[in-house]
Design a protein around this motif. Structure first.
Motif, PDB file in Angstrom:
ATOM      1  N   LYS A 196      58.483 -30.546 -12.680  1.00  0.00           N
ATOM      2  CA  LYS A 196      57.998 -31.007 -13.982  1.00  0.00           C
ATOM      3  C   LYS A 196      57.356 -32.399 -13.890  1.00  0.00           C
ATOM      4  CE  LYS A 196      59.839 -32.132 -18.510  1.00  0.00           C
ATOM      5  NZ  LYS A 196      61.075 -32.705 -19.024  1.00  0.00           N
ATOM      6  N   ASN A 197      57.959 -33.273 -13.071  1.00  0.00           N
ATOM      7  CA  ASN A 197      57.534 -34.681 -13.107  1.00  0.00           C
ATOM      8  C   ASN A 197      56.651 -35.121 -11.953  1.00  0.00           C
ATOM      9  OD1 ASN A 197      59.158 -35.904 -15.492  1.00  0.00           O
ATOM     10  ND2 ASN A 197      60.619 -34.595 -14.383  1.00  0.00           N
ATOM     11  N   PHE A 198      56.734 -34.439 -10.786  1.00  0.00           N
ATOM     12  CA  PHE A 198      55.962 -34.870  -9.614  1.00  0.00           C
ATOM     13  C   PHE A 198      55.147 -33.733  -8.995  1.00  0.00           C
ATOM     14  CE2 PHE A 198      57.855 -38.875 -10.090  1.00  0.00           C
ATOM     15  CZ  PHE A 198      59.230 -38.738 -10.227  1.00  0.00           C
ATOM     16  N   LEU A 228      54.134 -34.379  -5.112  1.00  0.00           N
ATOM     17  CA  LEU A 228      54.907 -33.565  -4.142  1.00  0.00           C
ATOM     18  C   LEU A 228      54.266 -32.191  -3.947  1.00  0.00           C
ATOM     19  CD1 LEU A 228      58.554 -34.582  -4.971  1.00  0.00           C
ATOM     20  CD2 LEU A 228      57.409 -34.848  -2.785  1.00  0.00           C
ATOM     21  N   GLU A 229      52.957 -32.157  -4.194  1.00  0.00           N
ATOM     22  CA  GLU A 229      52.231 -30.896  -4.035  1.00  0.00           C
ATOM     23  C   GLU A 229      52.376 -30.382  -2.601  1.00  0.00           C
ATOM     24  OE1 GLU A 229      48.128 -31.365  -5.056  1.00  0.00           O
ATOM     25  OE2 GLU A 229      47.730 -29.221  -5.040  1.00  0.00           O
ATOM     26  N   GLY A 230      52.759 -29.120  -2.467  1.00  0.00           N
ATOM     27  CA  GLY A 230      52.819 -28.504  -1.140  1.00  0.00           C
ATOM     28  C   GLY A 230      54.041 -28.877  -0.327  1.00  0.00           C
ATOM     29  N   VAL A 231      54.947 -29.641  -0.898  1.00  0.00           N
ATOM     30  CA  VAL A 231      56.152 -30.061  -0.143  1.00  0.00           C
ATOM     31  C   VAL A 231      57.232 -28.982  -0.260  1.00  0.00           C
ATOM     32  CG1 VAL A 231      58.034 -31.757  -0.100  1.00  0.00           C
ATOM     33  CG2 VAL A 231      55.671 -32.520  -0.387  1.00  0.00           C
ATOM     34  N   ASN A 232      57.857 -28.644   0.855  1.00  0.00           N
ATOM     35  CA  ASN A 232      58.916 -27.626   0.859  1.00  0.00           C
ATOM     36  C   ASN A 232      60.182 -28.230   0.269  1.00  0.00           C
ATOM     37  OD1 ASN A 232      61.425 -26.401   1.988  1.00  0.00           O
ATOM     38  ND2 ASN A 232      59.937 -24.942   2.833  1.00  0.00           N
ATOM     39  N   MET A 233      60.625 -27.687  -0.882  1.00  0.00           N
ATOM     40  CA  MET A 233      61.747 -28.291  -1.599  1.00  0.00           C
ATOM     41  C   MET A 233      63.043 -28.230  -0.805  1.00  0.00           C
ATOM     42  SD  MET A 233      60.839 -29.849  -4.145  1.00  0.00           S
ATOM     43  CE  MET A 233      62.510 -30.226  -4.626  1.00  0.00           C
ATOM     44  N   GLU A 234      63.263 -27.103  -0.077  1.00  0.00           N
ATOM     45  CA  GLU A 234      64.516 -26.996   0.689  1.00  0.00           C
ATOM     46  C   GLU A 234      64.597 -28.112   1.745  1.00  0.00           C
ATOM     47  OE1 GLU A 234      65.886 -23.218   2.532  1.00  0.00           O
ATOM     48  OE2 GLU A 234      64.996 -22.297   0.703  1.00  0.00           O
ATOM     49  N   LYS A 270      65.700 -42.695  -3.646  1.00  0.00           N
ATOM     50  CA  LYS A 270      65.076 -42.670  -2.303  1.00  0.00           C
ATOM     51  C   LYS A 270      63.756 -41.897  -2.363  1.00  0.00           C
ATOM     52  CE  LYS A 270      66.620 -41.298   1.887  1.00  0.00           C
ATOM     53  NZ  LYS A 270      67.547 -40.532   2.745  1.00  0.00           N
ATOM     54  N   LEU A 271      63.749 -40.805  -3.131  1.00  0.00           N
ATOM     55  CA  LEU A 271      62.516 -40.029  -3.309  1.00  0.00           C
ATOM     56  C   LEU A 271      61.457 -40.884  -4.010  1.00  0.00           C
ATOM     57  CD1 LEU A 271      60.910 -37.319  -3.284  1.00  0.00           C
ATOM     58  CD2 LEU A 271      61.938 -36.875  -5.537  1.00  0.00           C
ATOM     59  N   ILE A 272      61.841 -41.583  -5.054  1.00  0.00           N
ATOM     60  CA  ILE A 272      60.899 -42.442  -5.792  1.00  0.00           C
ATOM     61  C   ILE A 272      60.297 -43.491  -4.848  1.00  0.00           C
ATOM     62  CG2 ILE A 272      60.598 -44.044  -7.725  1.00  0.00           C
ATOM     63  CD1 ILE A 272      61.268 -41.141  -8.577  1.00  0.00           C
ATOM     64  N   GLY A 273      61.129 -44.045  -3.993  1.00  0.00           N
ATOM     65  CA  GLY A 273      60.638 -45.041  -3.034  1.00  0.00           C
ATOM     66  C   GLY A 273      59.635 -44.441  -2.061  1.00  0.00           C
ATOM     67  N   GLU A 274      59.920 -43.219  -1.640  1.00  0.00           N
ATOM     68  CA  GLU A 274      59.001 -42.524  -0.708  1.00  0.00           C
ATOM     69  C   GLU A 274      57.646 -42.273  -1.390  1.00  0.00           C
ATOM     70  OE1 GLU A 274      60.885 -39.025   1.146  1.00  0.00           O
ATOM     71  OE2 GLU A 274      58.925 -38.067   0.880  1.00  0.00           O
ATOM     72  N   LEU A 275      57.705 -41.829  -2.641  1.00  0.00           N
ATOM     73  CA  LEU A 275      56.469 -41.551  -3.380  1.00  0.00           C
ATOM     74  C   LEU A 275      55.686 -42.843  -3.623  1.00  0.00           C
ATOM     75  CD1 LEU A 275      57.742 -38.904  -5.977  1.00  0.00           C
ATOM     76  CD2 LEU A 275      56.715 -38.526  -3.721  1.00  0.00           C
ATOM     77  N   ALA A 276      56.426 -43.936  -3.840  1.00  0.00           N
ATOM     78  CA  ALA A 276      55.746 -45.227  -4.046  1.00  0.00           C
ATOM     79  C   ALA A 276      55.036 -45.652  -2.764  1.00  0.00           C
ATOM     80  CB  ALA A 276      56.760 -46.290  -4.460  1.00  0.00           C
TER      81      ALA A 276
END
Lengths: 100, 100
Positions: B48-50, B54-60, B81-87
Protein backbone atom coordinates in the motif's frame (compact mmCIF):
# COMPACT_ATOMS: atom_id res chain seq x y z
CA UNK A 1 14.02 0.43 -6.79
CA UNK A 2 12.51 1.24 -10.21
CA UNK A 3 14.86 3.45 -12.23
CA UNK A 4 13.28 6.85 -11.77
CA UNK A 5 9.79 7.30 -10.28
CA UNK A 6 8.04 10.36 -11.61
CA UNK A 7 7.56 12.34 -8.42
CA UNK A 8 3.84 12.78 -8.94
CA UNK A 9 3.19 8.99 -8.80
CA UNK A 10 4.82 8.40 -5.39
CA UNK A 11 2.61 7.54 -2.41
CA UNK A 12 2.49 9.85 0.62
CA UNK A 13 4.88 7.58 2.57
CA UNK A 14 7.33 7.54 -0.35
CA UNK A 15 7.13 11.33 -0.61
CA UNK A 16 7.88 11.57 3.14
CA UNK A 17 11.13 9.61 2.62
CA UNK A 18 12.00 11.58 -0.53
CA UNK A 19 11.39 14.90 1.29
CA UNK A 20 13.53 13.91 4.28
CA UNK A 21 16.36 13.12 1.82
CA UNK A 22 15.70 16.46 0.08
CA UNK A 23 15.94 18.24 3.46
CA UNK A 24 19.52 16.94 3.76
CA UNK A 25 20.43 18.09 0.25
CA UNK A 26 18.72 21.48 0.55
CA UNK A 27 21.26 22.32 3.26
CA UNK A 28 24.31 20.31 2.11
CA UNK A 29 24.38 21.88 -1.35
CA UNK A 30 25.07 25.37 -0.04
CA UNK A 31 28.84 24.92 -0.26
CA UNK A 32 31.27 23.06 -2.47
CA UNK A 33 31.05 19.84 -0.43
CA UNK A 34 27.54 18.88 -1.45
CA UNK A 35 27.56 15.39 0.04
CA UNK A 36 28.24 16.52 3.60
CA UNK A 37 26.75 19.04 6.01
CA UNK A 38 29.18 21.41 7.66
CA UNK A 39 28.39 21.88 11.34
CA UNK A 40 26.94 25.29 10.45
CA UNK A 41 24.73 23.76 7.76
CA UNK A 42 23.66 21.02 10.17
CA UNK A 43 22.74 23.52 12.90
CA UNK A 44 20.75 25.56 10.37
CA UNK A 45 19.00 22.40 9.07
CA UNK A 46 17.93 21.47 12.61
CA UNK A 47 16.70 24.96 13.56
CA UNK A 48 14.72 25.28 10.36
CA UNK A 49 13.31 21.74 10.07
CA UNK A 50 13.10 20.26 13.59
CA UNK A 51 12.39 23.21 15.93
CA UNK A 52 9.74 21.24 17.85
CA UNK A 53 11.22 17.73 17.74
CA UNK A 54 14.58 19.08 18.98
CA UNK A 55 13.27 21.83 21.24
CA UNK A 56 15.64 22.49 24.12
CA UNK A 57 18.31 20.08 22.84
CA UNK A 58 21.93 21.27 23.16
CA UNK A 59 23.29 21.31 19.60
CA UNK A 60 26.95 20.90 20.62
CA UNK A 61 26.14 17.72 22.54
CA UNK A 62 23.94 16.44 19.71
CA UNK A 63 26.67 17.06 17.12
CA UNK A 64 29.27 15.26 19.27
CA UNK A 65 26.87 12.32 19.60
CA UNK A 66 26.09 12.13 15.86
CA UNK A 67 29.49 13.02 14.35
CA UNK A 68 30.75 9.52 15.10
CA UNK A 69 33.93 9.82 12.98
CA UNK A 70 34.58 13.28 14.45
CA UNK A 71 35.40 14.86 11.08
CA UNK A 72 33.42 18.03 11.97
CA UNK A 73 30.86 17.39 9.27
CA UNK A 74 27.72 15.23 8.89
CA UNK A 75 27.44 12.66 6.16
CA UNK A 76 24.00 11.32 5.21
CA UNK A 77 24.21 8.25 7.49
CA UNK A 78 24.95 10.47 10.48
CA UNK A 79 21.98 12.73 9.53
CA UNK A 80 19.76 9.68 9.15
CA UNK A 81 20.74 8.51 12.68
CA UNK A 82 19.13 11.71 13.92
CA UNK A 83 15.99 11.03 11.86
CA UNK A 84 15.80 7.55 13.38
CA UNK A 85 16.11 8.97 16.89
CA UNK A 86 13.33 11.49 16.21
CA UNK A 87 11.15 8.71 14.78
CA UNK A 88 11.66 6.67 17.98
CA UNK A 89 10.62 9.69 20.06
CA UNK A 90 7.59 10.31 17.85
CA UNK A 91 6.68 6.62 18.17
CA UNK A 92 6.81 6.81 21.97
CA UNK A 93 4.49 9.82 21.90
CA UNK A 94 2.10 8.11 19.49
CA UNK A 95 2.03 4.96 21.66
CA UNK A 96 1.39 6.97 24.85
CA UNK A 97 -1.28 9.07 23.16
CA UNK A 98 -3.04 5.90 22.00
CA UNK A 99 -2.98 4.34 25.47
CA UNK A 100 -4.60 7.37 27.23
CA UNK B 1 11.19 16.54 22.67
CA UNK B 2 8.51 18.97 23.95
CA UNK B 3 5.70 17.17 25.69
CA UNK B 4 3.05 17.18 23.01
CA UNK B 5 3.41 19.22 19.81
CA UNK B 6 0.03 20.23 18.43
CA UNK B 7 0.11 18.57 15.03
CA UNK B 8 -0.71 21.77 13.19
CA UNK B 9 2.53 23.52 14.38
CA UNK B 10 4.94 20.84 13.10
CA UNK B 11 7.21 21.63 10.16
CA UNK B 12 6.97 19.62 6.93
CA UNK B 13 10.04 17.53 7.88
CA UNK B 14 8.55 16.78 11.31
CA UNK B 15 5.25 15.80 9.71
CA UNK B 16 7.15 13.44 7.36
CA UNK B 17 8.62 11.62 10.39
CA UNK B 18 5.26 11.63 12.24
CA UNK B 19 3.49 10.23 9.14
CA UNK B 20 6.05 7.46 8.64
CA UNK B 21 5.46 6.46 12.29
CA UNK B 22 1.70 6.65 11.69
CA UNK B 23 2.10 4.38 8.63
CA UNK B 24 3.50 1.70 10.98
CA UNK B 25 0.63 2.09 13.47
CA UNK B 26 -2.10 2.26 10.80
CA UNK B 27 -1.18 -1.33 9.93
CA UNK B 28 -0.02 -2.69 13.32
CA UNK B 29 -3.23 -1.74 15.10
CA UNK B 30 -5.37 -4.07 13.03
CA UNK B 31 -4.98 -6.95 15.46
CA UNK B 32 -4.54 -7.38 19.20
CA UNK B 33 -0.76 -7.01 19.05
CA UNK B 34 -0.67 -3.32 18.25
CA UNK B 35 3.06 -2.84 18.74
CA UNK B 36 4.12 -5.36 16.10
CA UNK B 37 3.29 -6.02 12.48
CA UNK B 38 2.31 -9.57 11.61
CA UNK B 39 3.92 -10.68 8.35
CA UNK B 40 0.52 -10.24 6.69
CA UNK B 41 0.23 -6.68 8.04
CA UNK B 42 3.80 -5.94 6.94
CA UNK B 43 3.19 -7.22 3.41
CA UNK B 44 0.00 -5.13 3.19
CA UNK B 45 1.84 -2.06 4.53
CA UNK B 46 4.54 -2.40 1.86
CA UNK B 47 2.11 -2.97 -1.03
CA UNK B 48 0.00 0.00 0.00
CA UNK B 49 2.71 2.48 0.98
CA UNK B 50 5.89 1.58 -0.97
CA UNK B 51 4.70 0.16 -4.33
CA UNK B 52 7.30 2.17 -6.30
CA UNK B 53 10.23 2.17 -3.83
CA UNK B 54 9.91 -1.64 -3.46
CA UNK B 55 8.80 -2.46 -6.98
CA UNK B 56 9.94 -5.94 -7.99
CA UNK B 57 11.35 -6.80 -4.55
CA UNK B 58 10.70 -10.35 -3.31
CA UNK B 59 8.76 -9.91 -0.07
CA UNK B 60 9.79 -13.26 1.43
CA UNK B 61 13.48 -12.38 1.02
CA UNK B 62 12.90 -8.87 2.37
CA UNK B 63 11.05 -10.20 5.44
CA UNK B 64 13.83 -12.72 6.14
CA UNK B 65 16.38 -9.90 5.90
CA UNK B 66 14.45 -7.52 8.19
CA UNK B 67 13.01 -9.98 10.74
CA UNK B 68 16.39 -10.19 12.46
CA UNK B 69 15.10 -11.99 15.57
CA UNK B 70 13.05 -14.35 13.37
CA UNK B 71 9.91 -14.07 15.51
CA UNK B 72 7.70 -13.86 12.39
CA UNK B 73 6.64 -10.32 13.16
CA UNK B 74 8.09 -6.83 12.64
CA UNK B 75 8.70 -4.54 15.55
CA UNK B 76 9.16 -0.80 14.92
CA UNK B 77 12.98 -0.96 14.77
CA UNK B 78 12.81 -3.63 12.07
CA UNK B 79 10.28 -1.51 10.12
CA UNK B 80 12.52 1.52 10.50
CA UNK B 81 15.49 -0.45 9.08
CA UNK B 82 13.44 -0.74 5.88
CA UNK B 83 12.74 3.02 5.91
CA UNK B 84 16.46 3.67 6.27
CA UNK B 85 17.23 1.39 3.33
CA UNK B 86 14.65 3.16 1.16
CA UNK B 87 16.08 6.53 2.19
CA UNK B 88 19.57 5.39 1.13
CA UNK B 89 18.17 4.31 -2.25
CA UNK B 90 16.31 7.61 -2.65
CA UNK B 91 19.52 9.47 -1.74
CA UNK B 92 21.46 7.58 -4.45
CA UNK B 93 18.81 8.54 -7.01
CA UNK B 94 18.82 12.18 -5.87
CA UNK B 95 22.64 12.33 -6.06
CA UNK B 96 22.71 10.76 -9.55
CA UNK B 97 19.93 13.06 -10.77
CA UNK B 98 21.84 16.10 -9.51
CA UNK B 99 25.07 15.04 -11.25
CA UNK B 100 23.47 14.58 -14.73
Amino acid sequence: MAAEQSATKLTHAEKCIRDLVQTFYDCSRKDADQENLSLGEFTELVKKNFPHYLEGVNMEDKIKELDTNNDKQMKFSEYWKLIGELAKNAKRCEKAKHQC
